[in-house]
Design a protein around this motif. Sequence first.
Motif: not given
Length: 320
Positions: A77-78, A88-89, A29-32, A252-253
């Motif tokens: 955190a990202t 992150v958004m 699973p991916i977290r945004i 952003y990553m």
Amino acid sequence: MKKLMAAAAAGMLALAASAAQAQDWPTRPIRIMVGSAPGGGTDAMARAVADRLGPLLKQPVVVENRPGASNTLAADATAKSTDGHTMVMGVVTAHAIAPHLLKLNYDGNRDLVPVAFVGAVPNVLVVSNSVPADSVQALVKLAKQEPGKLNYATSGSGSTQHIAAEMFKDAAGVDIAHVPYKGSGPALVDLIGGQVQLSFDTLPSVIGQIRNGKVRALAVTTAKRNVQLPNVPTLAEAGVPGVEMSAWYGIYMPAGAPRAVQDKVHDAVNRVLAMPETQTRLQAIGAETTPMTQAQFAQFHAAEYKRFGEVIKKNHIRLD
């Protein structure tokens, strides 16, 4: 020549490995991450993307709210994540404003990479119904008659509301006092109640109160009018040019994310944004989407970072 050939071979192997990794990604699973509480503009933008991104990437996409510190806790955190599945958004507050005002535990220009631009919403100059001003010029006149007596509410120091109001003070030559809150919700409660007189809130946060008549919109802080408020002029049209502010958003990553994975996320996000259902959802909150390549988003990010650094310095803006 042998060294050049070896370097070229190594580069090809790296590209092949990156492509293979992207083909397999995501494997979980991916977290945004979102730097504000549920219900705000950043949260709304993130969920509009996340809800349709999962099926494209064939993994659940979960929005995780981590509010605080001008949206930078989520970015922090990202930047420090190592699971390869966290993004992150991003919002202008965290990526172009806060770095000039806060001492951060990460370098947003080094530790994060802009991947996909999502869209932007205007800030709106709104006033309490208790304020006897039905136009920007009437508000400016009132503020000049009573310097320091009008208060403007924000969702916090360093927010787009804060910067927009300080730009307005400079452009209009007025003295209005800052009252920071912990989020747009409590700020709007006091604006509606008349405890504060005005705000430069983002359109998603305030559009419901405008429509039901609880506050009055005098101007938008963008270069052109917004389709959701076609009868509300821009500040420039209202006689106060030089104040442009919008809350923009993008994915952003971590900077270490393989380029092929970044490309995969960029393409998937833009496919989501092109969906009619997504367009309808974003337009309902006044958001405008502008397709950008990843390189264009990076250039945009750099320009906004520079612009707000200059605005903050010129207006001597500090955190309260």
